[in-house]
Design a protein around this motif. Structure first.
Motif, short mmCIF file in Angstrom:
data_model
loop_
_atom_site.label_atom_id
_atom_site.label_comp_id
_atom_site.label_asym_id
_atom_site.label_seq_id
_atom_site.Cartn_x
_atom_site.Cartn_y
_atom_site.Cartn_z
N THR A 1 0.84 -1.20 0.00
CA THR A 1 0.00 0.00 0.00
C THR A 1 0.87 1.25 0.00
OG1 THR A 1 -0.13 -0.20 2.41
CG2 THR A 1 -1.96 -1.09 1.14
N ASN A 2 0.28 2.37 -0.42
CA ASN A 2 1.03 3.64 -0.53
C ASN A 2 2.34 3.43 -1.28
OD1 ASN A 2 -0.98 4.98 0.91
ND2 ASN A 2 0.03 4.69 2.88
N VAL A 3 2.21 2.83 -2.44
CA VAL A 3 3.39 2.40 -3.21
C VAL A 3 4.33 3.56 -3.51
CG1 VAL A 3 4.13 1.50 -5.46
CG2 VAL A 3 2.27 0.38 -4.20
N ASP A 4 3.77 4.75 -3.76
CA ASP A 4 4.63 5.87 -4.16
C ASP A 4 5.48 6.41 -3.01
OD1 ASP A 4 2.46 6.90 -2.79
OD2 ASP A 4 2.26 8.66 -4.07
N GLN A 5 5.29 5.88 -1.79
CA GLN A 5 6.13 6.27 -0.66
C GLN A 5 7.18 5.21 -0.31
OE1 GLN A 5 3.72 7.56 2.64
NE2 GLN A 5 2.54 8.99 1.38
N ILE A 6 7.16 4.11 -1.04
CA ILE A 6 8.14 3.04 -0.83
C ILE A 6 9.40 3.37 -1.62
CG2 ILE A 6 8.59 0.57 -1.13
CD1 ILE A 6 5.56 0.14 -0.92
N GLU A 7 10.56 2.95 -1.11
CA GLU A 7 11.83 3.22 -1.76
C GLU A 7 12.63 1.93 -1.98
OE1 GLU A 7 13.73 6.09 0.74
OE2 GLU A 7 12.00 7.44 0.70
N ALA A 8 13.22 1.83 -3.15
CA ALA A 8 14.17 0.75 -3.43
C ALA A 8 15.57 1.26 -3.11
CB ALA A 8 14.07 0.33 -4.90
#
Length: 720
Positions: free
Chosen positions: A208-215
C-alpha cells in the motif's frame, strides 16, 4: 539599512572614540577577543512570554522574539556586547530560526546565544507522539494518531528506530532495462513472488502507498534510494529480451513490474559499464532492500508513518513500555538557517552549550530520491548524462539541519548535535573565519560537519566573498554518523583554503572519517583524468588552480571507519590540494585504528588526482587489509538471479596508503604504518608518464603492533 562588515567595524571604532571623548553612558565597543559580553542581556524561558521585556525576571518565550530584540538594537548598542541566555528546558521550533546580516554582532563582540549555566537547553524540531493503542496483537504493532505529513525518522527513548524494511537482498527482484540504444531506457524492477521471501511482503501487489516506498541499493562507496511509482502485478508484464550479463527469464518470459519515479530512476542508472555501455555495478542493478511500507513491519524496533491515514505504527522492543516511552517524530528540516550574501555576510554570532535535536530531511522522499555521487553529494533533477566514470559533474549537497552560508566569525562551542536527519552542521559557500570547537555530534543521518562545496563557484571563486577560508574544526567528538546515508564522511570539506581540522575524535563512521577535495583532477589545471575512463576536458578546460591550499588535518583520532561500506579510508582526498609542496595539504599526527576488518580501503587514501599532500607522523594500527564486496550472490532457487558480480568479491583490496589514478607529488614522512607499499589499484600511464609521480617515502617506521607507536602521537590525537 544593511551595513557591510567593514562599515560595522568602522562604526564600532567611531562609537568607541566618541564615548571616550564625551564620557557618554554607553559602554562602547570593544576590540578585545572576548567571546561576547553582557552589556545588553536578553533571556528566554519555556515559561516566558514574547510580550515580556526579555529581562532575567521577565523573559521571552521564543528564540525568534529574542532575535528580533537583538535586530532592533542600534549598532552602538550591539557593540557593547549582546547575550541571549536560554533557561533550561525544551524549545520546540514551529519554524526555523532564520538569521541574516541584520542579526550580526560586532568584531570581538559577537551576539552570544547560550544556555544558562548548569542548565540543559534543547532546541527541537520534533513533536512528541502519544496515545498509543495496540493495533495488531500477533505482530505487537502499536499505532498512534499524528498530524505529520512527512518525516524519515522516529526516535523512541532517544534511540533511532528502524524504518520498516524487507529483509536484505530480497529474492525475485531484478532491475530491468530496454537496451534499444547506447543510452539506457529505464523500465523498472521485474519481480516474481517466491517463498524465499516473507509472505507478508513477498508479493508487491499487496503493498500500500506504493509511491512512498523506496528501493535501496548500497554498494562499494555508494548508496541510492529510489521511490516507487506503481506495481504491475505478476504475471501481467511481458519482458523484452534480457541483456547478456543478466540470466534469462524462466519459460514464458512473464514477470510483475515495479515502475519507479523519475528522475530518480534514470539518475540511478546513469553510471555505466565501460565495456558494455549499459548500467553497471554503480547503478541500481540489485535491490539491497525495500523501505517504508506497512507490510514490511515484522521486527521489533521498526516503524512506519501512514501520512494519508494519519497514524504512525511501531513495534516496541522487548524492554519498551510504549505507553510511557518518549517517542519523537522530527518535522522541521532546518533548526537554524543562517544566510548572508556576497555583499553582506552574516557575522559575529556564537552558540554555546545548546543541544540541537530532532530534525529531518525530506529531499530523498521526493521524485529525485537519493542517488549518491560521493560523500553526501547526489544527483537531483533531470539531464545527467550517462557516464562510465561513476561521477557526475553537477551534484547537489546534502543540506545541514543547522546551516550557514556567507557566514563570517560564527562560533559553535560546547554544543550537542544529536538525532539529526541530514548533515548536522553545514557551512556552505563563502564561509570564512568560523570555528566549530568542543562540540559533540552523535546519531546523524549524513556527515556531522560539512564545510565548503564542490560547485564551479566553490572550485574557482571569482569574488573574495565566495572563498571558503580560514575555518577551524577542533576538539569535537563525532560518533555514529551516516546513519541513513552511508556514503557520507564524518567530516567533509570541499574546496577551501587554510582550513584547520585538529584534535577531533571520530568513531563509528560508515565510510571515511575525514574526506577532503573533489574533482579527481578534472577541475584542476591540466584536467588530470583521475578516474578510469575519464578524459581531459570532459568537465571543462581549467588553466588556474582551485582555491585548495594551506589546509591542515592535525592530531585527529579516527576509529571504527568503513563500518558499513568499503573503498574509503580514515582520511580520504581527491584532486589537487595546493599549487606546490609549499602550500600542500598537511596531514600530521593523526591516529587511525580499528577499521572494519573485511572492509577494503586505504587507511590514508589519496585518491584520483590527489596532488601536493604531505603526510607525516601519522599512525595506524588494527587496520587489516580488506576485500571487495558487491553483495551476496542470488540465493538458490531465486527465480530472477541477477548479474554475477559476486565473482569479483573477496579480492584483497587496500593498504595503509594507496589510491586510484593518483597524480602524485605526495610525501610520506616519519609515519608509523604496518606496510609501506602504495596500493595502486588503477595503474595509469599517459604519454609515457606512469602515475603517481614523485611518490616519496622518507624515514617511515614499519610496525607490527600499537606498542611501537610513540605515546606522544597516541596521546596527542583526538579531542583533549
Amino acid at each position: 539599512m544593511l551595513f557591510s562588515q567593514y562599515t560595522r567595524d568602522r562604526l564600532c571604532a567611531v562609537s568607541l572614540i566618541a564615548a571616550m571623548l564625551s564620557s557618554a553612558l554607553l559602554l562602547g565597543c570593544s576590540n578585545s577577543s572576548d567571546s561576547g559580553g553582557d552589556g545588553i542581556a536578553f533571556w528566554i524561558s519555556t515559561a516566558g512570554d514574547d510580550s515580556a521585556s526579555g529581562g532575567a525576571d521577565d523573559p521571552f518565550l521564543t528564540l525568534a522574539r529574542a532575535r528580533d530584540a537583538v535586530r532592533a538594537l542600534t549598532q552602538e548598542q550591539r557593540c557593547q556586547g549582546v547575550s541571549v541566555t536560554l533557561q533550561g528546558g525544551v524549545y520546540r521550533l514551529a519554524e526555523p530560526l532564520a538569521l541574516d546580516a541584520r542579526d550580526s554582532g560586532c568584531a570581538g563582540r559577537p551576539v552570544v546565544y547560550r544556555a544558562a549555566p548548569g542548565e540543559q537547553v534543547v532546541i527541537s524540531g520534533g513533536v512528541k507522539i502519544e496515545g498509543w493503542t495496540l493495533h495488531d496483537q500477533t505482530l505487537r504493532i502499536y499505532k498512534a494518531p499524528v498530524d505529520v505529513q512527512h518525516t524519515r525518522q522516529l526516535y523512541v527513548n532517544g534511540r533511532r528506530a528502524t524504518r520498516a524494511q524487507t529483509s536484505p537482498y530480497p529474492s525475485g527482484f531484478r532491475p530491468a532495462f530496454y537496451y534499444a540504444s547506447a543510452v539506457p531506457q529505464p523500465e523498472g524492477i521485474e519481480f516474481i513472488p517466491t517463498e524465499l521471501n516473507a509472505s507478508s511482503w513477498g508479493d508487491p501487489a499487496s503493498w500500500t502507498n506504493v509511491d512512498q516506498i523506496e528501493a535501496v541499493l548500497v554498494t562499494q562507496w555508494k548508496m541510492m534510494s529510489v521511490p516507487l511509482q506503481s506495481v504491475v502485478p505478476y504475471p501481467s508484464h511481458t519482458t523484452p529480451p534480457t541483456f547478456a550479463p543478466f540470466p534469462q527469464l524462466p519459460a514464458g518470459g512473464h514477470t510483475g513490474l515495479i515502475t519507479l519515479q523519475e528522475p530518480a530512476w534514470s539518475n540511478a542508472n546513469s553510471f555505466l559499464e565501460k565495456s558494455s555501455g549499459q548500467p553497471g555495478l554503480w547503478s541500481l542493478w540489485q535491490v539491497t532492500r525495500f523501505e517504508n511500507a506497512y507490510q514490511f513491519l515484522d521486527e521489533a524496533g521498526e516503524w512506519y508513518l501512514d501520512s494519508r491515514e494519519g497514524f504512525v505504527y511501531y513495534i516496541p522492543l522487548a524492554d519498551e513500555d510504549i505507553g510511557s516511552a518518549d517517542a519523537q517524530l522530527p518535522v522541521l528540516e532546518i533548526l537554524i538557517d543562517g544566510a548572508g550574501d556576497e555583499d553582506e555576510p552574516l557575522a559575529n554570532i556564537t552558540f554555546e552549550g545548546l543541544t540541537f535535536t530532532y530534525a529531518t530531511w525530506l529531499g530523498p522522499s521526493g521524485n529525485s530520491g537519493y542517488v549518491s555521487d560521493q560523500s553526501g553529494f547526489h544527483l537531483t533533477g533531470p539531464g545527467h548524462a550517462p557516464n562510465v566514470i561513476g561521477h557526475a559533474q553537477d551534484v547537489t549537497r546534502t543540506p545541514g539541519n543547522i546551516r550557514m552560508r556567507y557566514a563570517h566569525n560564527i562560533t559553535f562551542s560546547g554544543n550537542r548535535f544529536q538525532h539529526l536527519g541530514a548533515v548536522g552542521l553545514d557551512f556552505d559557500t563563502g564561509s570564512q573565519y568560523n570555528t566549530v570547537q568542543g562540540n559533540v555530534f552523535t546519531d546523524i543521518s549524513s556527515a556531522a560537519i560539512q564545510l565548503g562545496g564542490v560547485s564551479a563557484t566553490d572550485a574557482h571563486p571569482q569574488l573574495v566573498a565566495q572563498f571558503t577560508r580560514d575555518n577551524t574544526i577542533e576538539q569535537n567528538t563525532i560518533q555514529s554518523t551516516g546513519r541513513e546515508f552511508v556514503d557520507a564522511a564524518g567530516i567533509y570539506v570541499g574546496f577551501t583554503s587554510n582550513t584547520l581540522i585538529r584534535n577531533n575524535t571520530i568513531s563509528d563512521v560508515p565510510w571515511a572519517g575525514i574526506a577532503m577535495g573533489w574533482g579527481w583532477g578534472l577541475l584542476d589545471p591540466g584536467m588530470f583524468p583521475g578516474l578510469p575512463g575519464a578524459e581531459r576536458g570532459q568537465w571543462g578546460v581549467y588553466t588556474t588552480p582551485t582555491q585548495n591550499s594551506g589546509n591542515r588535518i592535525l592530531n585527529n583520532r579516527i576509529e571504527g571507519f568503513l563500518s558499513q561500506v568499503w573503498d574509503g579510508g580514515a582520511i580520504y582526498t581527491t584532486g589537487q590540494q595546493g599549487t606546490s609542496m609549499d602550500d600542500a595539504l598537511l596531514i600530521e599526527g593523526n591516529v587511525a585504528h580499528s577499521k572494519r576488518a573485511d572492509a577494503g580501503g586505504n587507511t590514508f587514501y589519496t585518491d584520483g588526482g590527489s596532488r601536493f599532500v604531505i603526510l607525516k607522523n601519522n599512525a595506524s594500527y588494527n587496520n587489516p587489509i580488506g576485500i571487495t564486496d558487491f553483495g551476496p550472490p542470488s540465493r538458490t532457487g531465486d527465480p530472477l538471479p541477477y548479474p554475477p558480480y559476486a565473482t569479483i568479491d573477496g579480492i584483497r583490496y587496500g593498504n595503509e596508503t594507496g589510491g586510484c589514478q593518483t597524480y602524485g607529488d605526495i610525501e610520506y614522512r616519519e609515519n608509523y604504518l604496518a606496510d609501506l607499499t602504495y596500493f595502486n589499484v588503477c595503474p595509469f600511464t599517459e604519454n609515457g608518464i606512469t602515475y603517481p609521480v614523485n611518490l616519496m617515502y622518507n624515514n617511515n617506521h614499519l610496525i607490527t603492533d600499537k606498542s611501537e607507536i610513540p605515546d606522544s602521537i597516541l596521546n596527542g590525537a583526538g579531542a583533549q
